[in-house]
Scaffold this motif. Structure first.
Motif: not given
Length: 149
Positions: A52-70
């Motif tokens: 989760q922390k790795h994904v958060a760093v990537l998201e802050q850099a704009g390299l990934v997007t996160k979207e809630r589905q259910g």
């Protein structure tokens, strides 16, 4: 100037995010397809929280997007951000190529200036008294003058 600062900060975030092998692998996976954070956590020998922390760093850099589905958080890679990182690396490569070319030209110069000092030394009369550049008399100067008398 503000735009330039924001651009530099964005570049710092992108390159910081890509500096970690796990994050680079997450980017590669999510560019090929969409994954839930749980799916990603099962692929790596670390805790769910660490992923989760790795994904958060990537998201802050704009390299990934996160979207809630259910109940799941779906992660998708951003090709545009990777193109930006590539463009930034190309710019850095151009700067360094230019520097290397200039060094090569300096080394290839067959007749380098033997005295690179832009301020040539004045011709001094043999009987003249030398004064240091700082204009101050030093103790070794006094000693030498007293020996001469």
């Amino acid at each position: 100037m503000v735009v330039r600062q924001e651009s530099a900060e964005r570049a710092d975030r992108i390159f910081h995010a890509l500096a970690d092998a796990t994050r680079r692998e997450i980017v590669a996976l999510t560019l090929a397809g969409e994954y839930s954070v749980s799916d990603l956590a099962r692929r790596f020998p670390m805790s769910f929280a660490a992923v989760q922390k790795h994904v958060a760093v990537l998201e802050q850099a704009g390299l990934v997007t996160k979207e809630r589905q259910g109940r799941e958080q779906r992660v998708r890679g951003s090709a545009d951000s990777l193109r930006e990182a590539h463009r930034l690396l190309d710019q850095l490569a151009d700067v360094w190529r230019g520097r290397i070319d200039r060094i090569g030209a300096i080394l290839a110069d067959p007749d380098p200036d033997p005295d690179p000092d832009p301020h040539p030394h004045p011709v001094v009369d043999a009987g003249a008294q030398l004064v240091p550049r700082d204009g101050k008399e030093h103790c070794h100067d006094r000693d030498r003058r007293s020996e001469e008398s």
